[in-house]
Design an enzyme around this catalytic site. Structure first.
Site, mmCIF file in Angstrom:
data_model
loop_
_atom_site.group_PDB
_atom_site.id
_atom_site.type_symbol
_atom_site.label_atom_id
_atom_site.label_comp_id
_atom_site.label_asym_id
_atom_site.label_seq_id
_atom_site.Cartn_x
_atom_site.Cartn_y
_atom_site.Cartn_z
ATOM 1 N N HIS A 162 -13.405 -39.959 -8.405
ATOM 2 C CA HIS A 162 -12.011 -40.326 -8.117
ATOM 3 C C HIS A 162 -11.914 -41.562 -7.787
ATOM 4 C CE1 HIS A 162 -8.424 -40.091 -5.396
ATOM 5 N NE2 HIS A 162 -9.243 -40.890 -4.619
ATOM 6 N N HIS A 167 -8.467 -44.179 -9.314
ATOM 7 C CA HIS A 167 -7.936 -45.606 -8.889
ATOM 8 C C HIS A 167 -8.389 -46.663 -9.903
ATOM 9 C CE1 HIS A 167 -6.357 -44.457 -4.975
ATOM 10 N NE2 HIS A 167 -7.464 -43.823 -4.550
ATOM 11 N N GLU A 208 -1.867 -41.742 -4.313
ATOM 12 C CA GLU A 208 -2.722 -40.628 -4.574
ATOM 13 C C GLU A 208 -2.006 -39.518 -5.019
ATOM 14 O OE1 GLU A 208 -5.791 -40.914 -3.865
ATOM 15 O OE2 GLU A 208 -6.029 -42.433 -2.493
ATOM 16 N N SER A 227 -7.422 -37.501 -10.977
ATOM 17 C CA SER A 227 -8.790 -37.211 -10.791
ATOM 18 C C SER A 227 -9.182 -35.851 -10.665
ATOM 19 C CB SER A 227 -9.517 -38.389 -9.929
ATOM 20 O OG SER A 227 -9.202 -38.113 -8.684
HETATM 21 FE FE LIG Z 1 -7.857 -42.309 -3.388
#
Ligand SMILES: [Fe+2]
Length: 298
Positions: A162, A167, A208, A227
């Site tokens: 993730h 990110h 997010e 992700s």
């Molecule tokens: Fe995150």
């Protein structure tokens, strides 16, 4: 209400220095002693790390490498279909290895020349003011563990997949890297934890779990969606609402479920204007006023 502590498994250190990661009873690795020991080992390496040192060099097992390979293989075609263009350009430019888990310093070395971001290790939960505040300096606190191999396409917590695949590629883009940084500058201005939580919820529903219309199609720009093998297939069918800082900053959500409500921007410009504008101007006073408005409306 959202509590960051739910997101990460708690990490404790005993008087003798031994480190333990406490997995919830329903965590995929809860009944796997070898996995629990591995998690504690990796968390311990992060806790021993000091700024200025190289990030812990984790020697990933063949099983962990296989999880990374599986996720990379499964997500790549989905990114083509569902990710925003800037993210896809970053995937090419960053060129992360698809066959092995990269070290954090390697990730930094690939991203820093593009946008100046670097990664530092985190054992698990980082206090909100530290995690968000560091973003102002283009520093991203990242875990290094890999999700449990029994369910490679699911994780209840933010693992290195993730942090880096989600990110990392965003941090390597001009638009979303800058939005992460602006969130950090806002966090640095805030002194009240309630206001920091408001900020973290706006971050949650944008960087997010944000979605945006690009070239007439709904695409994802949120690291959580990009992700997650499951969410990336579902986001177009979720309930979509227009960007609304008051609503985003006060919404309650359950991190253990798919996000049932997503906030949809009609263009990248709108994200920059509304989300970036909020991050640029937010203060304790302005957030308190927004929260008051939400309370009055409910
Ligand atoms: Fe995150």
């Amino acid at each position: 209400m959202f509590e960051e502590a739910q997101l990460y498994s708690p990490v404790t250190t005993e008087a003798d220095g031994s480190v333990t990661v406490h997995l919830a009873h329903d965590h995929p690795g809860a009944n796997d002693p070898a996995y629990r020991a591995r998690r504690s080992e990796i968390a311990g390496a992060a806790l021993r790390w000091q700024p200025g040192q190289p990030s812990p060099a984790i020697s990933y097992t063949e099983e962990e490498q296989e999880v990374w390979r599986t996720v990379c293989r499964e997500l790549a075609p989905k990114h083509e279909r569902y990710a925003v263009a800037e993210y896809l350009e970053a995937v090419d430019r960053v060129a992360l290895p698809a066959d092995r888990v990269p070290g954090l310093d390697e990730v930094s070395a690939r991203i820093a020349p593009l946008t100046g971001w670097r990664y530092v290790p985190a054992a698990g939960l980082v206090p909100l003011d530290v995690f968000y505040g560091s973003l102002a300096d283009r520093v991203f606190h990242s875990t290094q563990y890999v999700r449990h191999p029994a369910v490679p396409l699911y994780t209840p917590e933010p693992d290195i997949i993730h942090e880096v695949i989600g990110h990392g590629h965003l941090l390597a883009t001009p638009t979303f890297g800058e939005l992460h940084r602006l969130a950090g500058t806002a966090a640095r201005r805030l002194t009240e934890i309630e206001n920091l939580r408001f900020l973290s919820r706006v971050f949650w529903f944008s960087l997010e779990f944000g979605v945006v219309v690009e070239d007439g199609e709904l695409r994802a720009y949120g690291a959580g969606i990009l992700s997650s093998y499951g969410e990336i297939e579902e986001f177009r069918g979720m309930e979509h609402r227009p960007l609304d800082i008051v609503e985003m900053g006060t919404a309650e959500y359950d991190i253990t479920q798919y996000q049932p409500v997503l906030y949809r921007a009609e263009s990248i410009d709108e994200i920059v204007e509304v989300i970036g504008g909020f991050f640029t101007t937010a203060t304790d006073e302005s957030i308190a006023a927004l929260a008051q408005r939400a309370a009055a409306a409910s």
